[in-house]
Write a protein that holds these residues in place. Structure first.
Motif, PDB file in Angstrom:
ATOM      1  N   SER A  38      11.353  -5.149  25.588  1.00 39.54           N
ATOM      2  CA  SER A  38      11.598  -5.488  24.189  1.00 39.54           C
ATOM      3  C   SER A  38      10.171  -4.829  23.727  1.00 39.54           C
ATOM      4  N   PRO A  39      10.371  -4.331  22.416  1.00 40.88           N
ATOM      5  CA  PRO A  39       9.317  -3.532  21.768  1.00 40.88           C
ATOM      6  C   PRO A  39       8.246  -4.563  21.530  1.00 40.88           C
ATOM      7  N   THR A  40       6.900  -4.141  21.538  1.00 39.75           N
ATOM      8  CA  THR A  40       5.744  -5.174  21.442  1.00 39.75           C
ATOM      9  C   THR A  40       5.009  -4.987  20.291  1.00 39.75           C
ATOM     10  N   SER A  41       4.878  -3.387  19.609  1.00 43.74           N
ATOM     11  CA  SER A  41       4.096  -3.235  18.576  1.00 43.74           C
ATOM     12  C   SER A  41       4.602  -3.687  17.316  1.00 43.74           C
ATOM     13  N   SER A  42       3.676  -4.616  16.909  1.00 47.00           N
ATOM     14  CA  SER A  42       3.622  -4.957  15.336  1.00 47.00           C
ATOM     15  C   SER A  42       2.781  -5.146  14.671  1.00 47.00           C
ATOM     16  N   GLY A  43       1.551  -4.369  15.011  1.00 48.47           N
ATOM     17  CA  GLY A  43       0.441  -4.169  14.169  1.00 48.47           C
ATOM     18  C   GLY A  43       0.087  -3.694  12.766  1.00 48.47           C
ATOM     19  N   SER A  44      -0.776  -3.181  12.474  1.00 49.12           N
ATOM     20  CA  SER A  44      -1.108  -2.643  10.892  1.00 49.12           C
ATOM     21  C   SER A  44      -0.299  -1.639  10.729  1.00 49.12           C
ATOM     22  N   VAL A  45       0.042  -1.405   9.520  1.00 44.66           N
ATOM     23  CA  VAL A  45       0.792  -0.376   8.955  1.00 44.66           C
ATOM     24  C   VAL A  45       0.044  -0.084   7.683  1.00 44.66           C
ATOM     25  N   VAL A  46      -1.089  -0.724   7.257  1.00 45.58           N
ATOM     26  CA  VAL A  46      -1.884  -0.426   6.042  1.00 45.58           C
ATOM     27  C   VAL A  46      -3.122   0.017   6.202  1.00 45.58           C
ATOM     28  N   SER A  47      -3.561   0.928   5.770  1.00 46.87           N
ATOM     29  CA  SER A  47      -5.161   1.194   5.650  1.00 46.87           C
ATOM     30  C   SER A  47      -5.742   1.136   4.120  1.00 46.87           C
ATOM     31  N   HIS A  48      -6.981   0.839   4.141  1.00 46.97           N
ATOM     32  CA  HIS A  48      -7.630   0.972   2.751  1.00 46.97           C
ATOM     33  C   HIS A  48      -7.269  -0.225   2.001  1.00 46.97           C
ATOM     34  N   THR A  49      -7.274  -1.440   2.646  1.00 49.17           N
ATOM     35  CA  THR A  49      -7.168  -2.760   1.929  1.00 49.17           C
ATOM     36  C   THR A  49      -8.236  -3.274   1.396  1.00 49.17           C
ATOM     37  N   ASP A  50      -9.457  -2.757   1.634  1.00 48.73           N
ATOM     38  CA  ASP A  50     -10.890  -3.494   1.265  1.00 48.73           C
ATOM     39  C   ASP A  50     -11.190  -2.844   0.098  1.00 48.73           C
ATOM     40  N   PRO A  51     -10.997  -3.786  -1.046  1.00 54.64           N
ATOM     41  CA  PRO A  51     -11.278  -3.055  -2.393  1.00 54.64           C
ATOM     42  C   PRO A  51     -12.635  -2.383  -2.796  1.00 54.64           C
ATOM     43  N   ASN A  52     -13.715  -3.006  -1.663  1.00 49.22           N
ATOM     44  CA  ASN A  52     -14.868  -2.436  -1.685  1.00 49.22           C
ATOM     45  C   ASN A  52     -15.345  -0.977  -1.029  1.00 49.22           C
ATOM     46  N   ALA A  53     -14.361  -0.793  -0.127  1.00 43.11           N
ATOM     47  CA  ALA A  53     -14.294   0.627   0.545  1.00 43.11           C
ATOM     48  C   ALA A  53     -13.919   1.643  -0.196  1.00 43.11           C
ATOM     49  N   PRO A  54     -14.274   2.963   0.240  1.00 47.87           N
ATOM     50  CA  PRO A  54     -13.893   4.108  -0.409  1.00 47.87           C
ATOM     51  C   PRO A  54     -12.501   4.219  -0.256  1.00 47.87           C
ATOM     52  N   GLY A  55     -11.496   4.513  -1.680  1.00 46.07           N
ATOM     53  CA  GLY A  55     -10.150   4.568  -1.703  1.00 46.07           C
ATOM     54  C   GLY A  55      -9.394   3.161  -1.302  1.00 46.07           C
ATOM     55  N   GLY A  56     -10.103   2.018  -1.285  1.00 47.33           N
ATOM     56  CA  GLY A  56      -9.599   1.069  -1.353  1.00 47.33           C
ATOM     57  C   GLY A  56      -8.559   0.370  -2.022  1.00 47.33           C
ATOM     58  N   ILE A  57      -7.844  -0.540  -2.035  1.00 49.44           N
ATOM     59  CA  ILE A  57      -6.960  -1.039  -2.984  1.00 49.44           C
ATOM     60  C   ILE A  57      -7.682  -2.250  -3.929  1.00 49.44           C
ATOM     61  N   ASP A  58      -7.379  -2.026  -5.074  1.00 48.72           N
ATOM     62  CA  ASP A  58      -7.543  -3.139  -6.084  1.00 48.72           C
ATOM     63  C   ASP A  58      -6.357  -3.943  -6.273  1.00 48.72           C
ATOM     64  N   PRO A  59      -6.468  -5.161  -6.034  1.00 48.33           N
ATOM     65  CA  PRO A  59      -5.312  -6.048  -6.147  1.00 48.33           C
ATOM     66  C   PRO A  59      -5.490  -6.691  -7.558  1.00 48.33           C
ATOM     67  N   SER A  60      -6.352  -6.302  -8.330  1.00 45.69           N
ATOM     68  CA  SER A  60      -6.309  -7.052  -9.697  1.00 45.69           C
ATOM     69  C   SER A  60      -5.207  -6.943 -10.624  1.00 45.69           C
ATOM     70  N   PHE A  61      -4.394  -5.989 -10.380  1.00 43.43           N
ATOM     71  CA  PHE A  61      -3.079  -5.755 -11.099  1.00 43.43           C
ATOM     72  C   PHE A  61      -2.270  -6.864 -10.791  1.00 43.43           C
ATOM     73  N   VAL A  62      -2.340  -7.694  -9.679  1.00 42.13           N
ATOM     74  CA  VAL A  62      -1.628  -8.794  -9.341  1.00 42.13           C
ATOM     75  C   VAL A  62      -1.865 -10.191 -10.139  1.00 42.13           C
ATOM     76  N   LYS A  63      -1.094 -10.595 -10.679  1.00 44.90           N
ATOM     77  CA  LYS A  63      -1.474 -11.812 -11.527  1.00 44.90           C
ATOM     78  C   LYS A  63      -1.841 -12.931 -10.839  1.00 44.90           C
ATOM     79  N   ASN A  64      -2.805 -13.829 -10.944  1.00 46.32           N
ATOM     80  CA  ASN A  64      -3.065 -15.247 -10.257  1.00 46.32           C
ATOM     81  C   ASN A  64      -3.186 -14.830  -8.630  1.00 46.32           C
ATOM     82  N   THR A  65      -3.901 -13.570  -8.536  1.00 45.80           N
ATOM     83  CA  THR A  65      -4.417 -13.154  -7.223  1.00 45.80           C
ATOM     84  C   THR A  65      -5.523 -13.951  -6.802  1.00 45.80           C
ATOM     85  N   ASP A  66      -5.752 -14.238  -5.569  1.00 40.67           N
ATOM     86  CA  ASP A  66      -7.057 -14.703  -5.001  1.00 40.67           C
ATOM     87  C   ASP A  66      -7.854 -13.581  -4.295  1.00 40.67           C
TER      88      ASP A  66
END
Length: 474
Positions: A38-66
């Motif tokens: 069976s396939p066993t790889s199901s790891g990360s597909v996303v980079s730059h999710t830290d909003p404080n890192a260069p190029g990181g995603i800012d999730p503030s456009f999501v309403k009611n986000t934590d």
């Protein structure tokens, strides 16, 4: 589609209540457990999710986000999905892409005092769900009991697929499909078609990501297996008729739509209709079929399917000028090893013109865990080795591996086309699941195989849809 104008609400096992969702997902854990083949790889597909890192995603456009990990993941997916449609919508539909006017809502369904998004009365109404609501032009998701569960069970690719699917419904509205049209002509716009098109759009987006066009997302071929595994959990309950209100499709239908989008792009998805799309979802054949859940006992399945396999492959070989040598079935209590290579729990033995199969452990275990047509699919792939042998075609190498799975699919398609009373609801789903979970059907005479479930399913679907002429025999 409910009275509030919801569309595309994602539920694991469509039709179960949101309250039951988490227990349903937990019950499916075994389907993604790492096992042999069976396939066993199901790891990360996303980079730059830290909003404080260069190029990181800012999730503030999501309403009611934590601002937490799950919402940063969702924000990264949505940022790339919006970029994809900004680029793709004009080329597909001739107009400019317009972002959702109502926005994106993250919902903490564990908090009874959490604010509810538009289109529902309270936050708990979203439990276990993600949806797009056309009346308010909003997307919402449960950040407590849906996205984290998908991420844990199937990896981040499953979150990508779910949110891309929901955006697919927003695309449909922007392309001109209205709620009024759907209600006025349900035969032309049944729910199963609407959902298949959204799956197709999700596939076209994932291909764009796989081609390294995204800012935040990246996905390798082996991660696609996890995405398809998650898609299986979104299928309708076994026995649902495709004409039922709210039908989303069986696993074969949903995986097919996703792969068509992945392979052919958004224009194919946009052109999908009931005139050019065939769905395989069916209800139970009779009361006995419903009572058994569409599954025969192991020995019953062997006795039932063997004559059909022999008749189909005999005809296939004879039509091409070969002489069919019917293989005998040889039960064994050990793993077959007649070719000094591991073909899995079912093996074709050319020297003795027989098929050895494990009756003690693994094959009966697969039969019990997945269903009777998992056994049927593996047997069909070994009859396919016999057919290649009799036609003096290669039985080893990457081309033959694809041919074996394709021929198992063409046999299955013959049952759909010629004997609709044989296949039960769920049989095609069981084929998809065994192909994703195990590489056995694709093992050639030397035990080499197609490494990804995604490609095995693609080869199988080719045979089902286009028949044996598509399987490299001519």
């Amino acid at each position: 589609m409910g009275g509030g104008g919801h569309t595309g609400r994602v539920r694991i096992r469509s039709g179960v209540s949101a309250v039951l969702l988490l227990s349903v997902v937990t019950g499916l854990t075994a389907c993604t457990t790492a096992i042999a083949g069976s396939p066993t790889s199901s790891g990360s597909v996303v980079s730059h999710t830290d909003p404080n890192a260069p190029g990181g995603i800012d999730p503030s456009f999501v309403k009611n986000t934590d601002g937490g990990e799950i919402d940063r993941l969702a924000a990264a997916v949505l940022a790339d999905v919006k970029s994809y449609w900004s680029e793709t919508f004009p080329k597909t539909f001739g107009g400019q892409w317009k972002d959702l006017t109502g926005g994106y809502y993250s919902v903490d369904t564990t908090d009874p005092n959490a604010p509810a998004p538009p289109c529902v009365d309270k936050a708990t109404d979203v439990e276990g769900n993600a949806f797009y609501c056309p009346t308010a032009d909003v997307m919402a998701w449960d950040r407590a009991a849906l996205l984290p569960v998908l991420k844990e069970r199937f990896g981040e690719a499953a979150v990508m697929l779910v949110l891309a699917h929901e955006m697919g419904h927003a695309v449909q509205r922007r392309a001109g499909l209205t709620i009024e049209q759907q209600r006025a002509d349900p035969a032309k716009y049944p729910t199963i078609l609407i959902e298949a098109q959204a799956d197709c759009y999700a596939g076209s987006f994932v291909r764009w990501v796989a081609d390294d066009n995204a800012t935040y997302l990246q996905i390798a071929t082996d991660r696609l297996d996890s995405a398809l595994e998650s898609l299986i959990t979104f299928r309708d309950p076994i026995g649902t008729q495709q004409t039922d209100a709210g039908a989303h499709g069986d696993a074969f239908d949903r995986v097919s739509a996703f792969q068509d989008g992945f392979d052919s792009g958004a224009k194919l998805c946009a052109g999908m209709s009931m005139d050019n799309r065939t769905f395989t979802q069916t209800g139970f054949i009779n009361a006995a079929d419903a009572q058994s859940g569409g599954n025969l006992e192991f020995n019953q399945m062997l006795n039932s399917i063997t004559p059909k396999l022999n008749a189909y492959f005999s005809g296939l070989v004879t039509r091409r000028g070969g002489q069919w040598k019917e293989p005998s079935l040889s039960p064994t209590e050990a793993r077959p090893n007649c070719t000094n290579a591991d073909q899995g729990p079912v093996a074709y033995c050319p020297d003795a013109t027989k098929i050895d199969f494990d009756t003690k452990t693994e094959l009966p275990g697969i039969h019990t865990k997945i269903g009777d047509y998992a056994t049927g699919t593996l047997l069909a792939s070994r009859f396919a080795v016999a057919a290649l042998t009799d036609l003096r075609k290669p039985t080893e190498g990457s081309n033959s591996q694809h041919d074996l799975v394709c021929l198992a699919g063409s046999f299955t398609g013959s049952l759909l086309n010629l004997d609709q009373q044989y296949l039960s609801p769920g049989d095609l789903d069981e084929a998809i699941q065994v192909l994703l979970t195990y590489d056995y059907a694709a093992r050639d005479i030397k035990g080499k195989f197609i490494p990804t479930g995604f490609e095995r399913v693609r080869a199988f679907r080719k045979g089902v849809v286009d028949g044996d002429k598509s399987c490299g025999l001519d």
